[in-house]
Design an enzyme around this catalytic site. Sequence first.
Site, mmCIF file in Angstrom:
data_model
loop_
_atom_site.group_PDB
_atom_site.id
_atom_site.type_symbol
_atom_site.label_atom_id
_atom_site.label_comp_id
_atom_site.label_asym_id
_atom_site.label_seq_id
_atom_site.Cartn_x
_atom_site.Cartn_y
_atom_site.Cartn_z
ATOM 1 N NE ARG A 222 10.904 49.013 33.410
ATOM 2 C CZ ARG A 222 10.703 50.248 33.858
ATOM 3 N NH1 ARG A 222 11.710 50.914 34.426
ATOM 4 N NH2 ARG A 222 9.532 50.831 33.749
ATOM 5 N NE ARG B 73 20.884 50.778 30.358
ATOM 6 C CZ ARG B 73 21.155 49.481 30.493
ATOM 7 N NH1 ARG B 73 22.164 48.950 29.818
ATOM 8 N NH2 ARG B 73 20.437 48.708 31.276
ATOM 9 C CE1 TYR C 247 36.290 42.137 43.108
ATOM 10 C CE2 TYR C 247 36.233 40.812 45.090
ATOM 11 C CZ TYR C 247 36.939 41.535 44.153
ATOM 12 O OH TYR C 247 38.300 41.650 44.257
ATOM 13 N NE ARG D 194 47.946 36.523 43.728
ATOM 14 C CZ ARG D 194 46.763 36.375 44.326
ATOM 15 N NH1 ARG D 194 46.082 35.247 44.195
ATOM 16 N NH2 ARG D 194 46.254 37.355 45.053
ATOM 17 C CE LYS E 36 39.340 44.050 46.669
ATOM 18 N NZ LYS E 36 39.450 42.595 46.794
ATOM 19 C CD GLU F 79 42.413 43.303 44.777
ATOM 20 O OE1 GLU F 79 41.967 42.154 44.934
ATOM 21 O OE2 GLU F 79 42.571 44.104 45.711
ATOM 22 C CG ASP F 80 43.783 39.941 42.092
ATOM 23 O OD1 ASP F 80 43.954 39.608 43.275
ATOM 24 O OD2 ASP F 80 42.701 39.762 41.502
ATOM 25 C CG ASN G 265 52.333 35.010 45.581
ATOM 26 O OD1 ASN G 265 51.244 35.566 45.644
ATOM 27 N ND2 ASN G 265 52.469 33.701 45.686
ATOM 28 C CG ASP H 260 41.683 43.620 49.665
ATOM 29 O OD1 ASP H 260 41.427 43.907 50.851
ATOM 30 O OD2 ASP H 260 40.973 42.853 48.991
ATOM 31 C CG ASP H 261 45.351 40.401 46.420
ATOM 32 O OD1 ASP H 261 44.204 39.957 46.311
ATOM 33 O OD2 ASP H 261 45.870 41.161 45.587
ATOM 34 C CB ALA I 48 53.937 29.242 51.637
ATOM 35 C CD GLU J 220 49.525 38.443 46.645
ATOM 36 O OE1 GLU J 220 49.201 39.579 46.995
ATOM 37 O OE2 GLU J 220 49.761 38.135 45.471
ATOM 38 C CB ALA J 221 46.495 34.943 50.637
ATOM 39 C CG ASN K 178 37.285 33.755 46.529
ATOM 40 O OD1 ASN K 178 36.235 33.172 46.703
ATOM 41 N ND2 ASN K 178 37.672 34.776 47.273
ATOM 42 C CG ASN L 263 34.056 38.669 50.158
ATOM 43 O OD1 ASN L 263 34.861 39.551 49.889
ATOM 44 N ND2 ASN L 263 33.239 38.142 49.261
#
Length: 584
Positions: free
Chosen positions: A67, A91, A112, A165, A183, A255-256, A259, A278-279, A312, A314-315, A421, A466
Amino acid sequence: MLSRLRVVSTTCTLACRHLHIKEKGKPLMLNPRTNKGMAFTLQERQMLGLQGLLPPKIETQDIQALRFHRNLKKMTSPLEKYIYIMGIQERNEKLFYRILQDDIESLMPIVYTPTVGLACSQYGHIFRRPKGLFISISDRGHVRSIVDNWPENHVKAVVVTDGERILGLGDLGVYGMGIPVGKLCLYTACAGIRPDRCLPVCIDVGTDNIALLKDPFYMGLYQKRDRTQQYDDLIDEFMKAITDRYGRNTLIQFEDFGNHNAFRFLRKYREKYCTFNDDIQGTAAVALAGLLAAQKVISKPISEHKILFLGAGEAALGIANLIVMSMVENGLSEQEAQKKIWMFDKYGLLVKGRKAKIDSYQEPFTHSAPESIPDTFEDAVNILKPSTIIGVAGAGRLFTPDVIRAMASINERPVIFALSNPTAQAECTAEEAYTLTEGRCLFASGSPFGPVKLTDGRVFTPGQGNNVYIFPGVALAVILCNTRHISDSVFLEAAKALTSQLTDEELAQGRLYPPLANIQEVSINIAIKVTEYLYANKMAFRYPEPEDKAKYVKERTWRSEYDSLLPDVYEWPESASSPPVITE
């Protein structure tokens, strides 16, 4: 979609675990953790006060999933699909994860990246029901009482953001809560981490986004972002409150963050708490895994690559530092490895003596200027002649056709990673990369791109670099091992574990990562390898040490099948409960 459904259905009371509950009646249906919708069995309806509250039909989870998919097909807008899917989570939690796991490749871009970015930017406009914990700068001194308000007593994984960020969208304040929520959905869908063990958190210290401060639907503090000592004190108080309630080995993923704060907090807390960013570290591991896969294709060891970053922050720095670790493992000194990595940001090439400020974290990758200092990224490619370019600037199409052609002229097999991204911020498309290099490039992107067919008939399937390939498996291993601190070597191990799962056939198709459809298997295998590594290197503190690590990990993953809500019913020996016969 029928082919995706689990065609073998078993009566829930026989196939499912028993979940002991105290609620009865309507509250069972209002709680997403216990609600089954039309899948409550007749016995459950009769014994738990549900009879008559539902239509008489008893459905299987398969029919419920069917459904959902039919309704989803009627929708065209990604944001509309996001609202619908996340409504299912509100729900019926088991059904939400069932449908997500069954079709993860198609649904992950909705729950995501890239759709979650749009959902965050519209958070106040599409708001339905709060998820997670909101802690503001005004709550200083009372954070523990707020943490105590969370209803779950056994949290093991926290994802926290301050919204500064968010992806490539910038400062979204509390609108960034969609990122921790999304996440942690992937923690469960990909690695089987129990959803009741997961806690999304948004730290609200204001926002510098003027549009949001003028938005009547904005849900955070209407103030400029606090950058004083009070901000640091709030983060300190938050870390202490979480670990005081849930234990020192509670995993806290940053997360985010901006920098500067991302690196600062990682350095500040990594030896005191069980934490990672994670970044920085997740992005680094997935990018390194792509380079290790490229190494398999072109038979060129990573230690021989020259790498040029666009960006240049954090990533870029996280990726660069992990690449250095890999190069050192392959025989170079740390200084030799650092010299093979260059960075180009909005001020130009990172070189000694330039006017623009250079952060202390950037210094290892700041080199003496070449004879000719490049004005543009294209100039930098032509002057430095890198074998690999990695885009993490989030500034759009800066891998121009001329840049891609230059890479193709310099290298027989150029490595091109457009990792920014969402899709609109990607440095180039897969079609541009493959077409302009005549199919010779090894390409990966941060956002999903479809297969590319060249005029000669060759078809390439671009890999999506990813972070979801890394963080669920690492998190599962860390939680199961009661790890206290997470070193960068854990992410190096995860990157190698990811690369090892690529087949020769997939490499021939142009893939640098396994298909996303296999993400659950990939995540579990990474968790097993990381678990083995943690125990071998004395970083695991759950005893006794399991002999069979694979069995240990697999047996502790959460399942989306419905549990039985009935109490255990069993017989006693009649003699044990019958009184003795009394004779006069």
